[in-house]
Design a protein around this motif. Structure first.
Motif, PDB file in Angstrom:
ATOM      1  N   UNK A  31     -16.159   7.120 -12.158  1.00  0.00           N
ATOM      2  CA  UNK A  31     -15.502   6.783 -10.789  1.00  0.00           C
ATOM      3  C   UNK A  31     -16.659   5.975  -9.811  1.00  0.00           C
ATOM      4  N   UNK A  32     -17.828   6.085 -10.260  1.00  0.00           N
ATOM      5  CA  UNK A  32     -18.888   5.326  -9.525  1.00  0.00           C
ATOM      6  C   UNK A  32     -18.733   3.763 -10.086  1.00  0.00           C
ATOM      7  N   UNK A  33     -18.646   3.602 -11.423  1.00  0.00           N
ATOM      8  CA  UNK A  33     -18.564   2.286 -12.099  1.00  0.00           C
ATOM      9  C   UNK A  33     -17.443   1.522 -11.315  1.00  0.00           C
ATOM     10  N   UNK A  34     -16.500   2.099 -11.221  1.00  0.00           N
ATOM     11  CA  UNK A  34     -15.306   1.516 -10.738  1.00  0.00           C
ATOM     12  C   UNK A  34     -15.344   1.041  -9.027  1.00  0.00           C
ATOM     13  N   UNK A  35     -15.905   1.881  -8.451  1.00  0.00           N
ATOM     14  CA  UNK A  35     -16.299   1.752  -7.147  1.00  0.00           C
ATOM     15  C   UNK A  35     -17.443   0.710  -6.849  1.00  0.00           C
ATOM     16  N   UNK A  36     -18.393   0.633  -7.690  1.00  0.00           N
ATOM     17  CA  UNK A  36     -19.513  -0.337  -7.589  1.00  0.00           C
ATOM     18  C   UNK A  36     -18.633  -1.870  -7.890  1.00  0.00           C
ATOM     19  N   UNK A  37     -17.923  -1.784  -8.918  1.00  0.00           N
ATOM     20  CA  UNK A  37     -17.222  -2.859  -9.295  1.00  0.00           C
ATOM     21  C   UNK A  37     -16.482  -3.481  -8.266  1.00  0.00           C
ATOM     22  N   UNK A  38     -15.559  -2.693  -7.520  1.00  0.00           N
ATOM     23  CA  UNK A  38     -14.754  -3.461  -6.689  1.00  0.00           C
ATOM     24  C   UNK A  38     -15.525  -3.635  -5.374  1.00  0.00           C
ATOM     25  N   UNK A  39     -16.524  -2.830  -4.890  1.00  0.00           N
ATOM     26  CA  UNK A  39     -17.284  -3.224  -3.925  1.00  0.00           C
ATOM     27  C   UNK A  39     -18.028  -4.478  -4.101  1.00  0.00           C
ATOM     28  N   UNK A  40     -18.654  -4.652  -5.264  1.00  0.00           N
ATOM     29  CA  UNK A  40     -19.275  -5.958  -5.645  1.00  0.00           C
ATOM     30  C   UNK A  40     -18.203  -7.127  -5.292  1.00  0.00           C
ATOM     31  N   UNK A  41     -17.069  -6.977  -5.809  1.00  0.00           N
ATOM     32  CA  UNK A  41     -15.947  -8.261  -5.552  1.00  0.00           C
ATOM     33  C   UNK A  41     -15.896  -8.339  -4.223  1.00  0.00           C
ATOM     34  N   UNK A  42     -15.888  -7.056  -3.322  1.00  0.00           N
ATOM     35  CA  UNK A  42     -15.801  -7.357  -1.929  1.00  0.00           C
ATOM     36  C   UNK A  42     -16.724  -8.168  -1.203  1.00  0.00           C
ATOM     37  N   UNK A  43     -17.838  -8.146  -1.690  1.00  0.00           N
ATOM     38  CA  UNK A  43     -19.122  -8.777  -1.454  1.00  0.00           C
ATOM     39  C   UNK A  43     -19.274 -10.265  -1.940  1.00  0.00           C
ATOM     40  N   UNK A  44     -18.484 -10.464  -2.834  1.00  0.00           N
ATOM     41  CA  UNK A  44     -18.730 -11.833  -3.637  1.00  0.00           C
ATOM     42  C   UNK A  44     -18.125 -12.923  -2.514  1.00  0.00           C
TER      43      UNK A  44
ATOM     44  N   UNK B 161       0.796  -1.387  -0.091  1.00  0.00           N
ATOM     45  CA  UNK B 161      -0.016  -0.083  -0.158  1.00  0.00           C
ATOM     46  C   UNK B 161       0.802   1.304   0.046  1.00  0.00           C
ATOM     47  N   UNK B 162       1.794   1.320   0.785  1.00  0.00           N
ATOM     48  CA  UNK B 162       2.839   2.302   0.830  1.00  0.00           C
ATOM     49  C   UNK B 162       3.563   2.508  -0.401  1.00  0.00           C
ATOM     50  N   UNK B 163       3.958   1.605  -0.974  1.00  0.00           N
ATOM     51  CA  UNK B 163       4.615   1.630  -2.300  1.00  0.00           C
ATOM     52  C   UNK B 163       3.669   2.325  -3.458  1.00  0.00           C
ATOM     53  N   UNK B 164       2.327   1.915  -3.597  1.00  0.00           N
ATOM     54  CA  UNK B 164       1.455   2.195  -4.454  1.00  0.00           C
ATOM     55  C   UNK B 164       1.142   3.825  -3.954  1.00  0.00           C
ATOM     56  N   UNK B 165       1.184   4.127  -2.717  1.00  0.00           N
ATOM     57  CA  UNK B 165       0.532   5.579  -2.465  1.00  0.00           C
ATOM     58  C   UNK B 165       1.629   6.424  -2.711  1.00  0.00           C
ATOM     59  N   UNK B 166       2.940   6.233  -2.332  1.00  0.00           N
ATOM     60  CA  UNK B 166       4.188   6.769  -2.522  1.00  0.00           C
ATOM     61  C   UNK B 166       4.600   7.134  -4.079  1.00  0.00           C
ATOM     62  N   UNK B 167       4.432   6.187  -4.670  1.00  0.00           N
ATOM     63  CA  UNK B 167       4.567   6.531  -6.373  1.00  0.00           C
ATOM     64  C   UNK B 167       3.368   6.882  -7.132  1.00  0.00           C
ATOM     65  N   UNK B 168       2.280   7.330  -6.345  1.00  0.00           N
ATOM     66  CA  UNK B 168       1.221   8.042  -7.010  1.00  0.00           C
ATOM     67  C   UNK B 168       0.624   6.924  -8.162  1.00  0.00           C
ATOM     68  N   UNK B 169       0.910   5.766  -7.919  1.00  0.00           N
ATOM     69  CA  UNK B 169       0.239   4.785  -8.746  1.00  0.00           C
ATOM     70  C   UNK B 169      -1.148   4.673  -8.874  1.00  0.00           C
ATOM     71  N   UNK B 170      -1.801   4.421  -9.953  1.00  0.00           N
ATOM     72  CA  UNK B 170      -3.130   3.882 -10.341  1.00  0.00           C
ATOM     73  C   UNK B 170      -3.412   2.634  -9.742  1.00  0.00           C
ATOM     74  N   UNK B 171      -4.557   2.479  -9.242  1.00  0.00           N
ATOM     75  CA  UNK B 171      -5.219   1.282  -8.582  1.00  0.00           C
ATOM     76  C   UNK B 171      -6.607   1.143  -8.521  1.00  0.00           C
ATOM     77  N   UNK B 172      -7.166   0.063  -8.901  1.00  0.00           N
ATOM     78  CA  UNK B 172      -8.533  -0.280  -8.705  1.00  0.00           C
ATOM     79  C   UNK B 172      -8.416  -1.789  -8.752  1.00  0.00           C
ATOM     80  N   UNK B 173      -8.650  -2.292  -7.356  1.00  0.00           N
ATOM     81  CA  UNK B 173      -8.385  -3.661  -7.081  1.00  0.00           C
ATOM     82  C   UNK B 173      -9.268  -3.822  -5.812  1.00  0.00           C
ATOM     83  N   UNK B 174      -9.499  -5.201  -5.620  1.00  0.00           N
ATOM     84  CA  UNK B 174     -10.189  -6.040  -4.441  1.00  0.00           C
ATOM     85  C   UNK B 174      -9.212  -6.998  -4.132  1.00  0.00           C
ATOM     86  N   UNK B 175      -8.782  -7.047  -2.919  1.00  0.00           N
ATOM     87  CA  UNK B 175      -8.106  -8.214  -2.605  1.00  0.00           C
ATOM     88  C   UNK B 175      -8.607  -8.980  -1.573  1.00  0.00           C
ATOM     89  N   UNK B 176      -9.084 -10.475  -1.922  1.00  0.00           N
ATOM     90  CA  UNK B 176      -9.721 -11.226  -0.944  1.00  0.00           C
ATOM     91  C   UNK B 176      -8.614 -11.884   0.103  1.00  0.00           C
TER      92      UNK B 176
END
Ligand code: ZN
Length: 340
Positions: free
Chosen positions: A189-202, A150-165
């Motif tokens: 933004x909403x589309x990505x949010x709902x996509x990842x939130x759905x994964x977190x509820x699978x 998480x630190x690595x992604x934030x410090x580098x200003x990397x893009x992300x859109x992921x769900x980790x089970x």
């Protein structure tokens, strides 16, 4: 009539006073009543809500995201997960780095100007650490790795859109918000949010069931839910099926007819929609998440099932008729390529 008026006034006042704040000092969550005629305000814990903790480093109000997370969880049945969601802003796009450095769950090395400061990153890591503290299903090394990533992604200003089970019932969602995602009325933004939130509820993502069609079924269901949800918040509910057709056929003509990446989520939309239209899948089982209970997605998507083969052969046969997309399974692959 008088009585009704009085009731309306009373409920207006009660909403006003309730909306001022919850006993624990948090903001109440606004939702629409079952019959769609009035707003309901609920404080955390008073309703059957899923466990979402959201770290929001963007300028959006927290409620912008919590409302949507609550909406998503209210649609699902028998959810089991505890979820941490980290949302952070990015500045302007800088570059795409091609290297073999440590990667985090497929995070693309697309760097942007970093607009969160070191203290925000430090604070975020502390919050994540706290969330993980009582999660005994992850060992110390796993927790450390996650924090480093998480630190690595934030410090580098990397893009992300992921769900980790992280575990069967512990999930982590991380998504960046780029300047581009703020355009288009935040639809993307909403589309990505709902996509990842759905994964977190699978529920089934960490079970021992797996099958050859997992990738497209899991991805397409998340995308299906996202398109459906965006249409509701965008007040254009009747359009989500057309949007599904549009993305399916676009990706078919660009990336081919196999249900694989690139575009696996969008291509899979076509296959799921065809299964629904053939009467072989109830749409509600995608929207309420039950397709991801008890390994249903493996049992019901077997390659030796002629219906599944039919889906694979026909999902992309989509035509535009009088301005409206629809399936036409008499089309050939060449027709699809010519039309789009
Ligand atoms: Zn996905």
């Amino acid at each position: 009539m008088k009585k009704l008026l009085l009731l309306l006034i009373l409920s207006f006042f009660s909403i006003q006073s309730f909306a001022a704040g919850c006993p624990d000092g948090s903001e109440p969550v606004k939702s629409i009543s079952a019959d769609g005629t009035y707003f309901v305000f609920e404080c955390g814990g008073s309703s059957n809500k899923i466990d979402f903790q959201i770290i929001n480093l963007t300028d959006f109000e927290d409620s912008y995201f919590t409302d949507k997370a609550d909406y998503a969880s209210s649609k699902m049945i028998n959810t089991i997960t505890k979820n941490l969601v980290l949302i952070y802003p990015l500045g302007d796009f800088l570059s795409v780095t091609q290297n073999d450095e440590m990667d985090f769950l497929g995070s693309v090395h697309v760097s942007h100007e970093r607009i969160i400061d070191d203290s925000q990153i430090k604070q975020t890591l502390q919050t994540v650490k706290k969330f993980l503290a009582n999660k005994s299903c992850i060992d110390a090394r796993g927790k450390n790795d996650l924090l480093n990533n998480i630190e690595w992604v934030l410090k580098n200003g990397f893009y992300s859109g992921l769900q980790a089970p992280l575990c069967r019932d512990v999930r982590f969602v991380m998504m960046s918000v780029s300047p581009e995602q703020r355009k288009d009325n935040n639809k993307e933004l909403l589309r990505v949010f709902f996509h990842e939130i759905y994964h977190s509820l699978q529920n089934d993502l960490r079970n021992n069931c797996s099958g050859p069609n997992d990738l497209w079924v899991i991805e397409a269901a998340a995308e299906y839910f996202a398109k459906h949800s965006v249409s509701i918040f965008d007040n254009s509910q009747q359009d989500y099926v057309q949007s599904i057709f549009h993305w399916a056929v676009q990706n078919a003509s660009r990336h081919g007819f196999k249900l694989e990446d690139p575009g696996v989520a969008e291509k899979g939309l076509g296959a799921l929609r065809l299964k629904i239209e053939e009467g072989w899948l109830d749409e509600s089982r995608i929207l309420n998440g039950s397709l991801f209970h008890n390994c249903a997605r493996v049992k019901e998507f077997q390659d030796n099932d002629p219906k599944i083969q039919y889906l694979k052969d026909n999902w992309f046969k989509i035509e535009k008729h009088n301005g409206t997309y629809r399936f036409n399974t008499s089309m050939t692959e060449a027709d699809v390529k010519i039309n789009f």
